[in-house]
Motif scaffolding. Structure first.
Motif, PDB file in Angstrom:
ATOM      1  N   ALA A  58       6.925  43.909 -12.139  1.00 49.90           N
ATOM      2  CA  ALA A  58       7.222  42.886 -11.150  1.00 49.90           C
ATOM      3  C   ALA A  58       7.158  43.483  -9.751  1.00 49.90           C
ATOM      4  N   LEU A  65      12.516  38.931 -17.190  1.00 50.28           N
ATOM      5  CA  LEU A  65      11.452  37.940 -17.179  1.00 50.28           C
ATOM      6  C   LEU A  65      11.242  37.443 -18.604  1.00 50.28           C
ATOM      7  N   VAL A  83       3.814  36.305 -18.768  1.00 50.65           N
ATOM      8  CA  VAL A  83       5.101  36.536 -18.128  1.00 50.65           C
ATOM      9  C   VAL A  83       5.450  35.330 -17.254  1.00 50.65           C
ATOM     10  N   PRO A  85       8.953  33.759 -14.750  1.00 45.51           N
ATOM     11  CA  PRO A  85      10.297  34.029 -14.238  1.00 45.51           C
ATOM     12  C   PRO A  85      11.376  33.193 -14.929  1.00 45.51           C
ATOM     13  N   SER A  97      12.614  43.710 -16.037  1.00 49.47           N
ATOM     14  CA  SER A  97      11.468  43.855 -15.139  1.00 49.47           C
ATOM     15  C   SER A  97      11.685  45.023 -14.177  1.00 49.47           C
ATOM     16  N   TYR A 122       0.152  37.849 -13.524  1.00 43.95           N
ATOM     17  CA  TYR A 122       1.177  38.624 -12.814  1.00 43.95           C
ATOM     18  C   TYR A 122       0.596  39.855 -12.116  1.00 43.95           C
TER      19      TYR A 122
END
Length: 172
Positions: A58, A65, A83, A85, A97, A122
């Motif tokens: 991240a 996550l 992935v 949030p 993360s 991501y």
């Protein structure tokens, strides 16, 4: 030489580069994929070293996550995940993360020769968390990445975030 595999899945790139003698830093969020990669380590001789981190990458270290499975048995991409949030849904894997730069602080002597990033949208978050690798005096010579506009937008990032990040650092 060192190679970084962000979104290493079951280790096709990580294991190959370690076998060829590279010092490999691999990041894989999905537990099952990381377990398969670990199980493969003893199946052939390695001239290099494989450092596997079972974590989501991240922009910043902290929190958790969700990893939503996107592949299914019989699917051409079984074992794949995306992935998010959150909020997490039933069947999602919840993983810690970390920013890659924070993890790599313990390897201050490392220069990454090449980097592969495939984290289903991501990629921009991963690069932001790896900023120090691009400013430490020995940035990667090559960066290979998968790009999917829809997934990037779903990750809450501008469509061209990866291209902009790399072009600002001299990559073409």
């Amino acid at each position: 030489e060192s190679f970084m595999d962000i979104g290493s899945n079951i280790g096709a790139f990580s294991l190959t580069f370690a076998h060829l003698g590279y010092r490999v830093f691999a990041f894989e969020a999905m537990q099952y994929n990381a377990e398969l990669q670990v199980a493969s380590i003893g199946s052939f001789p390695m001239k290099g070293e494989l450092n596997l981190f079972n974590t989501a990458v991240a922009s910043e270290t902290g929190g958790e996550l969700c990893v939503h499975p996107t592949g299914s048995a019989g699917n051409s991409n079984s074992g794949n995940g995306q992935v998010s949030p959150g909020p997490c849904k039933a069947g999602d894997e919840i993983v810690p993360s970390y920013a890659i730069g924070d993890i790599m602080k313990q390897y201050s002597d490392v220069c990454i020769a090449a980097m592969k990033i495939d984290v289903e949208g991501y990629e921009g978050h991963a690069l932001r968390g790896a900023e120090s690798l691009f400013t430490n005096g020995c940035p990667p010579c090559a960066v290979f990445f998968e790009y999917n506009k829809e997934y990037t937008l779903k990750a809450g990032l501008p469509a061209r975030v990866v291209f902009d990040f790399l072009s600002k650092r001299g990559y073409v």
